[in-house]
Write a protein that holds these residues in place. Structure first.
Motif, short mmCIF file in Angstrom:
data_model
loop_
_atom_site.label_atom_id
_atom_site.label_comp_id
_atom_site.label_asym_id
_atom_site.label_seq_id
_atom_site.Cartn_x
_atom_site.Cartn_y
_atom_site.Cartn_z
N ALA A 43 64.84 -11.66 63.82
CA ALA A 43 63.97 -12.65 63.36
C ALA A 43 65.03 -13.75 62.67
O ALA A 43 65.14 -13.43 61.51
N THR A 45 63.85 -17.22 62.01
CA THR A 45 63.09 -17.90 61.47
C THR A 45 61.83 -17.62 61.72
O THR A 45 61.66 -16.49 62.69
N SER A 46 60.62 -18.06 61.54
CA SER A 46 59.28 -17.57 62.05
C SER A 46 59.11 -17.89 63.27
O SER A 46 58.45 -17.16 63.89
N ARG A 47 59.88 -18.85 63.84
CA ARG A 47 59.58 -19.23 65.28
C ARG A 47 61.07 -19.17 66.15
O ARG A 47 60.92 -19.54 67.13
N ASN A 48 62.12 -18.72 65.65
CA ASN A 48 63.17 -18.33 66.36
C ASN A 48 63.86 -17.10 66.11
O ASN A 48 63.80 -16.40 65.08
N VAL A 49 64.31 -16.41 67.24
CA VAL A 49 64.81 -15.24 67.32
C VAL A 49 65.97 -15.03 67.91
O VAL A 49 66.33 -16.12 68.90
#
Length: 82
Positions: A43, A45-49
Protein backbone atom coordinates in the motif's frame (compact mmCIF):
# COMPACT_ATOMS: atom_id res chain seq x y z
CA UNK A 1 3.41 7.40 -18.15
CA UNK A 2 6.02 5.74 -15.92
CA UNK A 3 4.54 2.56 -14.47
CA UNK A 4 7.47 1.59 -12.26
CA UNK A 5 9.10 3.07 -9.19
CA UNK A 6 12.68 2.22 -8.24
CA UNK A 7 13.60 2.49 -4.57
CA UNK A 8 16.66 1.09 -2.74
CA UNK A 9 17.33 -1.41 -5.51
CA UNK A 10 13.70 -2.55 -5.64
CA UNK A 11 11.39 -1.87 -8.52
CA UNK A 12 7.70 -1.50 -7.79
CA UNK A 13 5.07 -1.99 -10.46
CA UNK A 14 1.53 -0.68 -10.54
CA UNK A 15 -1.67 -2.65 -11.18
CA UNK A 16 -1.69 -1.90 -14.92
CA UNK A 17 1.82 -3.28 -15.35
CA UNK A 18 1.03 -6.31 -13.16
CA UNK A 19 -2.08 -7.15 -15.20
CA UNK A 20 -0.03 -6.85 -18.41
CA UNK A 21 2.39 -9.45 -16.99
CA UNK A 22 -0.13 -11.76 -15.31
CA UNK A 23 -3.25 -12.44 -17.41
CA UNK A 24 -5.56 -12.85 -14.43
CA UNK A 25 -8.33 -10.62 -13.14
CA UNK A 26 -7.97 -8.27 -10.18
CA UNK A 27 -10.30 -10.52 -8.15
CA UNK A 28 -8.31 -13.70 -8.86
CA UNK A 29 -5.04 -11.99 -7.90
CA UNK A 30 -6.64 -10.59 -4.73
CA UNK A 31 -7.96 -14.03 -3.73
CA UNK A 32 -4.57 -15.63 -4.42
CA UNK A 33 -2.89 -12.96 -2.24
CA UNK A 34 -5.31 -13.68 0.62
CA UNK A 35 -4.52 -17.44 0.37
CA UNK A 36 -0.78 -16.74 0.30
CA UNK A 37 -0.47 -18.02 -3.29
CA UNK A 38 0.67 -14.69 -4.78
CA UNK A 39 3.03 -11.91 -3.65
CA UNK A 40 1.35 -9.34 -1.40
CA UNK A 41 0.65 -5.84 -2.65
CA UNK A 42 2.30 -2.85 -1.01
CA UNK A 43 0.00 0.00 0.00
CA UNK A 44 1.60 3.24 -1.18
CA UNK A 45 -1.38 5.40 -0.26
CA UNK A 46 -4.95 4.70 0.77
CA UNK A 47 -5.88 4.39 -2.92
CA UNK A 48 -2.68 3.25 -4.63
CA UNK A 49 -0.90 -0.09 -4.42
CA UNK A 50 2.15 -1.64 -6.05
CA UNK A 51 3.96 -4.98 -6.20
CA UNK A 52 7.66 -5.76 -5.92
CA UNK A 53 8.75 -6.70 -9.45
CA UNK A 54 11.35 -9.22 -8.23
CA UNK A 55 8.67 -11.07 -6.20
CA UNK A 56 6.38 -11.20 -9.23
CA UNK A 57 9.19 -12.47 -11.47
CA UNK A 58 10.09 -15.11 -8.87
CA UNK A 59 6.43 -16.21 -8.68
CA UNK A 60 6.35 -16.55 -12.49
CA UNK A 61 9.60 -18.58 -12.48
CA UNK A 62 8.27 -20.92 -9.80
CA UNK A 63 5.04 -21.43 -11.75
CA UNK A 64 6.99 -22.14 -14.94
CA UNK A 65 9.35 -24.63 -13.32
CA UNK A 66 6.76 -26.48 -11.20
CA UNK A 67 5.13 -28.24 -14.14
CA UNK A 68 1.87 -28.31 -12.17
CA UNK A 69 -1.29 -27.95 -14.17
CA UNK A 70 -4.08 -25.89 -12.69
CA UNK A 71 -7.29 -27.81 -12.05
CA UNK A 72 -10.18 -26.85 -14.28
CA UNK A 73 -13.16 -25.36 -12.46
CA UNK A 74 -15.77 -28.00 -11.70
CA UNK A 75 -13.44 -30.91 -12.42
CA UNK A 76 -13.17 -33.65 -9.87
CA UNK A 77 -10.37 -36.02 -9.07
CA UNK A 78 -10.93 -39.61 -10.16
CA UNK A 79 -9.95 -42.02 -7.37
CA UNK A 80 -10.11 -45.75 -7.80
CA UNK A 81 -10.02 -48.15 -4.91
CA UNK A 82 -8.74 -51.55 -5.90
Amino acid sequence: MNTTLRTKGKMLINRKTLLAMIPLSDRVIYNMEKRGDFPKRIALTSRNVAWDLSEIEEWIDIRKSSGDQAARPGSTLQVSYA
